[in-house]
Structures are given as structure tokens and as C-alpha cells.
Write a protein that holds these residues in place. Sequence first.
Motif: not given
Length: 229
Positions: A140-168
Motif C-alpha cells: 500500500p505504501l509503495e503504490l501510494r508513492r507511485q501515484l504521488l508526484p516525486p519529491d512532493s510534500r506527500q512523498t516526503r511525509v510518506l518516507d518520514a512515516l515509513a521510517a517512524l513506523s518501521k513500515w518495512g
Amino acid sequence: IWSRESDMTQGFYRPIYAVKFEGAVADGRVTGARMHAISQSIVLSSKDIVGAALPGIPGGLKAMFVNSLLAMFSTNTVGDLFATEGLKGTPYRFKNVEIMASPVQTKLPVASWRSVGNSVTGFAMESFVDELAHAAKRDPLELRRQLLPPDSRQTRVLDALAALSKWGTPPPKGIGRGLARHFSFETEVAEVAEVEIEGDRIKVRRVYCVVDCGMAVNPDIIRAQMEGG
């Protein structure tokens, strides 16, 4: 200033919504999406709301404008701005997309009480994206990242969330993990929830939250609002 009791008993309700989504995937990618929101109309609920949006116009001329706008909204000649809020401006880059809205009139007056379309469409959209990810057999996170513009606020927030929650990493035994994100009022918020089922109840064990609202004048207020929500 209304008391809490007066606010709850005298304030207009928010609209009731039903949103239907249809999507298509091929080779792990989203190829199309169709969205149809059906709701009570805030605009049609009260002439006063429309009139308040037209300050400085003489009475007779304002009445003509208001009646004309109400006629256009009631026939869906002009789409209800509140009904499509959160869908129409989505940062998701669907290659083929159709967004529709149908107003429903009832005797119950409605208004933007506490929130507006985003409070419904955010939940609906993110549930839909999860279903697309399941159909495409994608994370789900990777699909969202694919659908969102690269280097956007959205992808930066997702990356921070993935690190915070240890999504992988795998969640603890017996714990399910899900995520959602939404952009409204110049603020991007994304969260991961860890939940478990005890008997016939769903219990939320932990929520990770990342918010980008721009300049934080008082970070404590932002923290309190996010934790309270």
C-alpha cells in the motif's frame, strides 16, 4: 459564544455521504478510476450560506444571483464544491479519472459543522487506494508513492512515516498494520495504525503520525490537535 451543549443541539448537521469508486489495474499499476459522490448539499441547504458568500451586492441583485446559483446546483449544472472536496483536488495522479457528484435534497438543514467534504472523502479515497493496492498485489505504501508526484510534500511525509513506523518490518504477532494519508487546507497528514482483534472487538494499539502543515508557530498546539484527532 455557544456552550458545548448549545453547539451540539442547535448546530446544523454535516451532510450524509455515499461514495462509489471503480478502479482498474494492470501489470501492478492503476490504469483508471471513477468516483461518484452522492450527498446532501450544503449549498442548497440554506440561501443564507450562499448569500453570505456574496458580500457587497445590493439586495435585489444578490437575490437574483443566489436563486440562479441554487438552480444551477440543484440541477447539478455546477458541481457542489463541498461534495467533491478531497476528491477533485487529490494529488494522486490517476491516468484516467472521472469525478462526479449528485446532490440530494432533504428537509434536514446541513452545514460545514466541524468539517466539510474532506472528513468523508479522505476516508473514502484512502480505502479505495488500499483496495487498488490489494487488486494490484502491491504494498500500500509503495503504490501510494507511485501515484504521488516525486519529491512532493506527500512523498516526503510518506518516507518520514515509513521510517517512524518501521513500515518495512513485519508487525508484532497478532497485530495488523495499515496506513492512510490526506491533504486538505494546505496540510498533509499521514498515519500508520497498529491494531489487533480481541474477541469481536478491534483495538487500536498504536498510531504513528507525520504532519506537514508548513510553518509551525506553536508546535504544541499541532501535537495536541494530531493526538486529539
